[in-house]
Design an enzyme around this catalytic site. Structure first.
Site, PDB file in Angstrom:
ATOM      1  N   THR A 104       1.001  -1.220   0.071  1.00  0.00           N
ATOM      2  CA  THR A 104      -0.213  -0.234   0.126  1.00  0.00           C
ATOM      3  C   THR A 104       0.963   1.082   0.245  1.00  0.00           C
ATOM      4  O   THR A 104       0.515   2.081  -0.631  1.00  0.00           O
ATOM      5  CB  THR A 104      -0.522  -0.125   1.434  1.00  0.00           C
ATOM      6  OG1 THR A 104      -1.706  -0.821   1.296  1.00  0.00           O
ATOM      7  CG2 THR A 104      -1.618   1.163   1.034  1.00  0.00           C
ATOM      8  N   SER A 143      -7.106  -0.830  -6.674  1.00  0.00           N
ATOM      9  CA  SER A 143      -6.562  -0.993  -5.580  1.00  0.00           C
ATOM     10  C   SER A 143      -4.931  -1.448  -5.369  1.00  0.00           C
ATOM     11  O   SER A 143      -4.311  -1.992  -7.008  1.00  0.00           O
ATOM     12  CB  SER A 143      -7.412  -2.090  -4.768  1.00  0.00           C
ATOM     13  OG  SER A 143      -6.964  -3.039  -3.606  1.00  0.00           O
ATOM     14  N   ASN A 145      -4.036  -4.307  -4.176  1.00  0.00           N
ATOM     15  CA  ASN A 145      -4.051  -4.927  -4.232  1.00  0.00           C
ATOM     16  C   ASN A 145      -4.181  -6.326  -5.793  1.00  0.00           C
ATOM     17  O   ASN A 145      -3.688  -6.987  -5.817  1.00  0.00           O
ATOM     18  CB  ASN A 145      -5.184  -5.749  -3.512  1.00  0.00           C
ATOM     19  CG  ASN A 145      -5.701  -5.483  -1.863  1.00  0.00           C
ATOM     20  OD1 ASN A 145      -4.306  -5.345  -1.383  1.00  0.00           O
ATOM     21  ND2 ASN A 145      -5.728  -6.098  -1.521  1.00  0.00           N
ATOM     22  N   THR A 190      36.014 -37.584 -14.302  1.00  0.00           N
ATOM     23  CA  THR A 190      34.660 -37.652 -13.092  1.00  0.00           C
ATOM     24  C   THR A 190      35.336 -38.027 -12.117  1.00  0.00           C
ATOM     25  O   THR A 190      36.047 -38.717 -11.731  1.00  0.00           O
ATOM     26  CB  THR A 190      33.821 -38.558 -14.383  1.00  0.00           C
ATOM     27  OG1 THR A 190      34.701 -39.938 -13.860  1.00  0.00           O
ATOM     28  CG2 THR A 190      33.422 -38.828 -15.035  1.00  0.00           C
ATOM     29  N   SER A 321      46.959 -10.138  -3.238  1.00  0.00           N
ATOM     30  CA  SER A 321      46.713 -10.899  -1.910  1.00  0.00           C
ATOM     31  C   SER A 321      47.816  -9.323  -0.907  1.00  0.00           C
ATOM     32  O   SER A 321      48.465  -8.848  -1.638  1.00  0.00           O
ATOM     33  CB  SER A 321      47.955 -11.385  -1.857  1.00  0.00           C
ATOM     34  OG  SER A 321      48.666 -11.847   0.315  1.00  0.00           O
ATOM     35  N   SER A 322      47.426  -9.323   0.441  1.00  0.00           N
ATOM     36  CA  SER A 322      48.473  -8.106   0.712  1.00  0.00           C
ATOM     37  C   SER A 322      49.822  -8.467   1.458  1.00  0.00           C
ATOM     38  O   SER A 322      49.938  -7.683   1.724  1.00  0.00           O
ATOM     39  CB  SER A 322      47.215  -7.297   1.663  1.00  0.00           C
ATOM     40  OG  SER A 322      47.203  -7.898   2.878  1.00  0.00           O
ATOM     41  N   LYS A 327      50.668 -13.169  -6.377  1.00  0.00           N
ATOM     42  CA  LYS A 327      49.330 -13.750  -6.347  1.00  0.00           C
ATOM     43  C   LYS A 327      48.670 -13.537  -7.182  1.00  0.00           C
ATOM     44  O   LYS A 327      48.185 -11.949  -6.944  1.00  0.00           O
ATOM     45  CB  LYS A 327      48.983 -14.010  -4.810  1.00  0.00           C
ATOM     46  CG  LYS A 327      48.337 -15.287  -5.398  1.00  0.00           C
ATOM     47  CD  LYS A 327      47.740 -15.400  -3.228  1.00  0.00           C
ATOM     48  CE  LYS A 327      46.827 -16.703  -3.231  1.00  0.00           C
ATOM     49  NZ  LYS A 327      45.187 -16.582  -3.945  1.00  0.00           N
TER      50      LYS A 327
END
Length: 472
Positions: A104, A143, A145, A190, A321-322, A327
């Protein structure tokens, strides 16, 4: 401190001061105060705002045609709706995406913004509702709805087709790679164990095909949300609407949006049923699950660069990476994985919200809408990002892949028709014990010549159904 300019508006709870420049009114103001939940206004979904405006425009035209709305009022409502559909005033759609009241607050936000813009077009000030009223004129024959679920379906339809376009771009990216890698031989696996040879092109073609299948399923789901309940008004009986309203408003709405909307055959059922949202969410979950599996594959195939599979290279996008110099991480597949997790969670939310409906209405469509639109938008962004920032830049480590075929125990399966099961078993056992190459062991035992082995190892021989070739 001086008070900001304001106007006084009245509702059933009393008077409230509304910012003078706001196009929304007292109902929206109360909703903003009542639902400080996500901090995200409905304007985050522009297609929802456009859908609401399209519905109000169709309703005004229908009420005019039926002699219920003055043509002059219809004209300014339509003009206001057209402005909103073009992108204007979206910043005044301020109610939270998560709200009580079955939508509403969203419907009233739209009614008030449209009414106040229409009042300006008439030459009146905002809030002078005696001349044009949000409920009596903009919301005539409607409405929440029937307006709210219809707006969700319109916005969802547009969003799904935007997602389909993005998926098609990703599908084409995988297709291009499938053709580029058509001659690159590798080992299939697999259960993460060596299986039999295939080409990298075949591997990538499965991703292309998967996306094509899911696009077809999304198109089917999009057709389901074309069935609307506009004209149902409160619970589906059509109270306060003209007998011809539902049919005529559907025609206007289809013409305005270009969406092939259909009026539900039973409006009471359609007003309470959220099945089409559940169906669409289920398809979105299917897309997410399969897309996440593809990203798992890309991360695994590119693992390394030296201690993993390292069969393909993903384009480097940022330092990974830090603490570890050099990386580089598979950040694009990782972000798509996370989108998939979110979509799966959104599907659970939608399922619970749809189930929680009671009697003639589901009060929880706002969370359905928020979850659904997030899934669509994020999947779309994920597909585009994956295509442009990852898939198009993938390269193959051709020599490594070739060597992996020659060294794999799984190669004996391909050689079985030529050297016999007993010899193949002996070669496999010796290769496992010694770590030797199947290719070299076959040569050492003079079971085949190098030329014959190379003839058998051609991709077109190894990777498609055919009887054993005649060896020279």
């Amino acid at each position: 401190m001086s008070q900001l300019p304001h106007r006084i508006e009245h509702d059933l709870l009393g008077d409230r001061a509304v910012p003078a420049e706001a196009y929304y009114g007292v109902h929206t103001l109360r909703a903003v105060e009542n639902f400080p939940i996500s901090g995200t206004p409905i304007s985050i979904y522009p297609e929802l705002v456009r859908a609401l405006a399209a519905i109000k425009q169709a309703a005004a035209l229908t009420n005019r045609d039926l002699g219920l709305l003055d043509a002059r009022l219809c004209d300014v409502i339509v003009r206001a709706c057209e402005e909103i559909r073009a992108g204007a005033l979206h910043e005044h759609f301020v109610v939270d995406v998560i709200q009580g009241g079955a939508g509403t607050s969203t419907n009233m936000n739209a009614n008030e913004v449209i009414a106040n813009r229409a009042l300006e077009l008439l030459g009146h000030g905002k809030g002078e509702y005696a001349h044009l009223h949000p409920n009596e004129h903009v919301n005539m024959s409607q409405s929440t709805n029937d307006v709210y679920p219809t707006s969700l379906k319109l916005a969802g339809y547009v969003g799904v087709h935007q997602l389909i376009d993005a998926m098609q771009i990703l599908r084409e990216a995988f297709g291009d790679k499938a053709r580029e890698f058509a001659d690159v031989l590798k080992m299939g696996r697999t259960q993460l164990q060596d299986a039999v040879p295939m080409t990298l092109g075949q591997e990538f073609s499965t991703y292309e095909e998967m996306l094509g299948e899911d696009i077809a399923r999304l198109r089917e789901a999009a057709l389901l949300i074309c069935e609307i309940n506009l004209g149902a008004t409160a619970i589906g009986t059509g109270i306060n609407a003209h007998p011809d309203y539902a049919g005529l408003v559907r025609q206007h709405l289809a013409a305005i949006t270009g969406i092939p909307v259909l009026t539900a055959p039973n409006l009471v059922e359609a007003t309470q049923d959220c099945g089409s949202f559940v169906q669409l969410s289920g398809v979105l979950k299917r897309v997410a699950v399969k897309l996440s599996k593809v990203c798992n594959d890309l991360r695994l195939l590119s693992s390394g660069p030296r201690a993993g599979l390292g069969e393909i290279n993903l384009p480097p996008r940022q330092a990974g990476s830090s603490i570890m110099p050099g990386k580089v991480n598979p950040v694009i597949p990782e972000v798509v994985n996370q989108i998939a997790f979110e979509v799966i969670g959104n599907d659970v939310t939608i399922s619970f919200a749809a189930e929680a409906g009671q009697l003639q209405l589901n009060a929880f469509e706002p969370i359905i809408a928020h979850s659904l639109f997030k899934s669509v938008a994020h999947l779309r962004a994920g597909c585009l990002t994956l295509a442009e920032r990852c898939v198009r830049g993938i390269t193959a480590n051709r020599e490594l892949l070739r060597r992996s075929v020659e060294n794999s125990i799984g190669l004996v399966t391909a050689l079985n028709p030529y050297i016999g099961y007993a010899n193949a078993t002996e070669i496999a056992q010796e290769a496992l014990i010694t770590g030797g190459s199947v290719y070299e062991l076959v040569l050492q035992k003079k079971l085949l010549t190098r030329e014959q082995l190379d003839q058998i190892l051609k991709p077109e021989v190894l990777t498609q159904p055919r009887p054993p070739i005649g060896l020279k």
